[in-house]
Scaffold this motif. Structure first.
Motif, PDB file in Angstrom:
ATOM      1  N   GLU A   1      42.782  26.921  40.295  1.00 22.75           N
ATOM      2  CA  GLU A   1      42.192  28.010  41.498  1.00 22.75           C
ATOM      3  C   GLU A   1      41.729  26.826  42.601  1.00 22.75           C
TER       4      GLU A   1
ATOM      5  N   ALA B   1      50.606  34.527  35.740  1.00 28.27           N
ATOM      6  CA  ALA B   1      49.267  34.330  35.964  1.00 28.27           C
ATOM      7  C   ALA B   1      48.962  33.360  37.018  1.00 28.27           C
TER       8      ALA B   1
ATOM      9  N   ALA C   1      49.684  35.351  40.182  1.00 27.56           N
ATOM     10  CA  ALA C   1      48.756  36.222  40.665  1.00 27.56           C
ATOM     11  C   ALA C   1      47.612  35.886  41.198  1.00 27.56           C
ATOM     12  N   SER C   2      47.164  34.518  40.595  1.00 30.30           N
ATOM     13  CA  SER C   2      45.919  34.038  41.180  1.00 30.30           C
ATOM     14  C   SER C   2      46.153  33.468  42.574  1.00 30.30           C
TER      15      SER C   2
ATOM     16  N   HIS D   1      46.019  36.277  44.689  1.00 25.40           N
ATOM     17  CA  HIS D   1      44.679  36.534  44.715  1.00 25.40           C
ATOM     18  C   HIS D   1      43.562  35.685  45.633  1.00 25.40           C
TER      19      HIS D   1
ATOM     20  N   LEU E   1      50.519  45.059  39.823  1.00 26.57           N
ATOM     21  CA  LEU E   1      49.470  44.425  40.129  1.00 26.57           C
ATOM     22  C   LEU E   1      48.949  44.561  41.525  1.00 26.57           C
TER      23      LEU E   1
ATOM     24  N   GLN F   1      46.105  47.275  43.487  1.00 22.93           N
ATOM     25  CA  GLN F   1      45.171  46.674  44.456  1.00 22.93           C
ATOM     26  C   GLN F   1      45.367  47.196  45.709  1.00 22.93           C
TER      27      GLN F   1
END
Lengths: 277, 290
Positions: A85, A112, A115-116, A119, A144, A148
């Motif tokens: 991240e 994953a 997605a991060s 995000h 996802l 959102q």
């Protein structure tokens, strides 16, 4: 190739690039391309397929080769083991232009990481339908973002894309594959069926209709009276006219030997319970 | 040098895994799988729901007689009658599953927070009175209120529970949400476990992230079988987690266990495991449950 004024869709599908399409029927390839567009994605198309798609090409939603104004950044899933991240945030601070992130490697870790990235504000990311390559899984990321509030996406088109990909690749999508799997909305557990009848989101992450599917109540060793009653009502039978507890017990017993109690077996058990039916 | 966080596994193939509709493992298959899990270094087998009937109790009693290192856990709804059924099996662990989200408590069960808290006190109390080790699972923890779950954690700890498991019942947790959930619930003072589902294709990375945030225990199933899109896959978790976690079983044990489990479970449904190739989930050659 293209001049783009509209914002970049958050997901760029690379299924057609990652799939061997040489032996596929041209109409199947076209069907897949159109299904991916219907989901609301940017679609990356290998140059070899452009002649096939020319008459149907949607230029503002199609990527081919080096795109002016777009930066592509490829990483592998070993980044998951680092402070990913922080690295994404630093990259986004330093990068002056929209970037499409491609993550290669284990599909779950790739999903994953992708997605991060999204995000944290990444403009777009690459993903593909299951089995097309070792990259992030498209359908879960569509869901996802949809959950959102990404209203530009249309998950109801996912089954058509999955069917088209099966036709192109000849590879069946596993029945329990996250999101496009045909059996993911099968349910038999007594507690779960009862809960879903009372509240359709109690034991499912999103309604089956959101991804163009239907829930199927399966009768087996886990079935409870709510499930049996629901199946009876689907046959236009009144559950109140039968000994529901005894019928459920027989279904459970049969389920312990044969797995699923299919429609014929269910009908036979109903007739045993009430010969007049 | 930072030490890798340690994590042990609960295999729930025989309980949550078998809830995949239509799936039914005969008693001998369950016993064979328990032996394989035991030999493979899995800490706990979530082996069944005794309240489901005598057929489950019978096989769980045989498991208790045969187990060596693995601990056999009996899963229960938060009902005293379920706990009494479980005690007939004399398991190593009595696990109590507690509805934690308002969606489950009010919309499905038409109950209140106060009812949940009082029932939890009674159920843990009953099991502890008889000397059992108790673990508590919070259903739908990913959609539940953290302060309420902390109250349930405090009750669990005060009543003598050993562990609190957080269940992502509908499989929507992301890695960053899992991290926040675990760090928040660490304030409860009990060792934490995570139970993930694969609805968004991230059951394994979400579980890894939960352990990096402080969870000490992960629920898995062989080949990720389970309802909907399944659960956290045992082998994938060990394989993907090993670079950053100290996982028991080790990777070599998990490889052997994966082969043994394929032989046991695939033959139970009439398929020769050697004919299976990995599906699209992982994209590489390894047995995959149909």
């Amino acid at each position: 190739m293209l001049k783009r004024k509209a914002p970049l869709p958050r997901l760029t599908d690379v299924t057609l690039t990652a799939t061997q399409t040489e032996t596929a029927a041209p109409d199947a390839v076209l069907r897949l391309y159109q299904a991916l567009l219907a989901i609301g994605l940017m679609v990356q198309v290998p140059a070899r397929l452009l002649p096939l798609l020319t008459a149907h090409l949607v230029p503002e939603r199609t990527l081919c080769g080096d795109e002016a104004g777009l930066r592509h950044h490829t990483i592998d899933t070993t980044l998951f083991y680092q402070a990913y991240e922080a690295q994404f945030s630093q990259f986004l601070r330093q990068s002056g232009q929209p970037t499409v992130l491609h993550v290669k490697g284990d599909p779950q870790l790739a999903t994953a990481l992708t997605a991060s990235w999204l995000h944290l504000g990444g403009a777009s990311a690459a993903a593909c339908l299951p089995g097309a390559g070792r990259c992030a899984a498209l359908a879960p990321l569509v869901m996802l973002l949809f959950l959102q509030g990404e209203t530009a996406l249309n998950p109801r088109a996912l089954p058509e894309a999955a069917d088209a990909w099966e036709a192109v690749s000849g590879i069946p999508i596993p029945a329990h594959q996250p999101v496009p799997g045909k059996n993911i909305f099968d349910v038999s557990s007594g507690v779960h069926v009862d809960g879903l009848i009372k509240d359709s989101l109690s034991y499912e992450p999103f309604p089956p209709e959101a991804v163009g599917r239907e829930r199927r109540i399966v009768l087996d060793q886990h079935s409870g009276q709510s499930a049996v009653a629901a199946r009876l009502r689907a046959l236009q039978l009144d559950p109140g006219t039968l000994d529901l507890q005894a019928l459920t017990q027989r279904i459970r017993e049969q389920g312990r030997t044969c797995g699923t109690v299919d429609e014929a077996a269910f009908a036979a058990l109903i007739r045993q319970a009430q010969p007049s039916l | 040098m930072n030490r890798k966080p340690s994590v042990s596994l609960t295999d729930t193939t025989l309980r949550d895994g078998q809830q995949r509709p239509g799936l039914c493992f005969p008693p001998e298959t369950k016993l064979r799988l328990l032996r394989a899990l035991d030999a493979g270094g899995v800490a706990i087998a979530d082996a069944g729901i005794p309240a489901a009937g005598s057929h489950v109790k019978d096989v769980m009693r045989r498991m208790m007689a045969e187990r060596k290192r693995i601990r056999v856990s009996a899963w229960n709804r938060m009902r005293e009658s379920d706990i009494r059924d479980a005690m007939e099996v004399e398991p190593d662990i009595i696990h109590i599953s507690v509805p934690a989200s308002d969606r489950l408590i009010t919309r499905v069960l038409s109950k209140s927070h106060a009812w949940v808290e009082a029932s939890l006190v009674r159920c843990i109390g009953l099991a502890r009175e008889h000397g059992y080790t108790v673990t508590v699972g919070l259903q739908d923890a990913s959609r539940a209120d953290i302060p309420f779950m902390l109250r349930l954690a405090a009750i669990s700890k005060a009543q003598g529970a050993d562990m609190l498991k957080l269940a992502d019942t509908v499989g929507t947790l992301t890695p960053w949400q899992a991290r926040t959930l675990i760090r928040s619930m660490a304030q409860g003072g009990l060792p934490l476990g995570i139970h993930t589902h694969n609805d968004l294709g991230m059951a394994v990375p979400v579980a890894i992230e939960a352990v990096r945030a402080g969870a000490a225990h992960v629920d898995v199933t062989c080949f990720g079988i389970g309802e909907r899109a399944g659960n956290c896959d045992l082998f994938s978790f060990v394989e993907c987690g090993s670079p950053v976690l100290s996982v028991t079983p080790a990777l070599w044990q998990a490889e052997d266990l994966n082969k043994n489990a394929a032989d046991i479970l695939f033959s139970a449904i009439g398929i020769h495991s050697g004919t299976q190739t990995e599906g699209a989930n992982r994209g590489q050659a390894q047995p995959s449950f149909p």
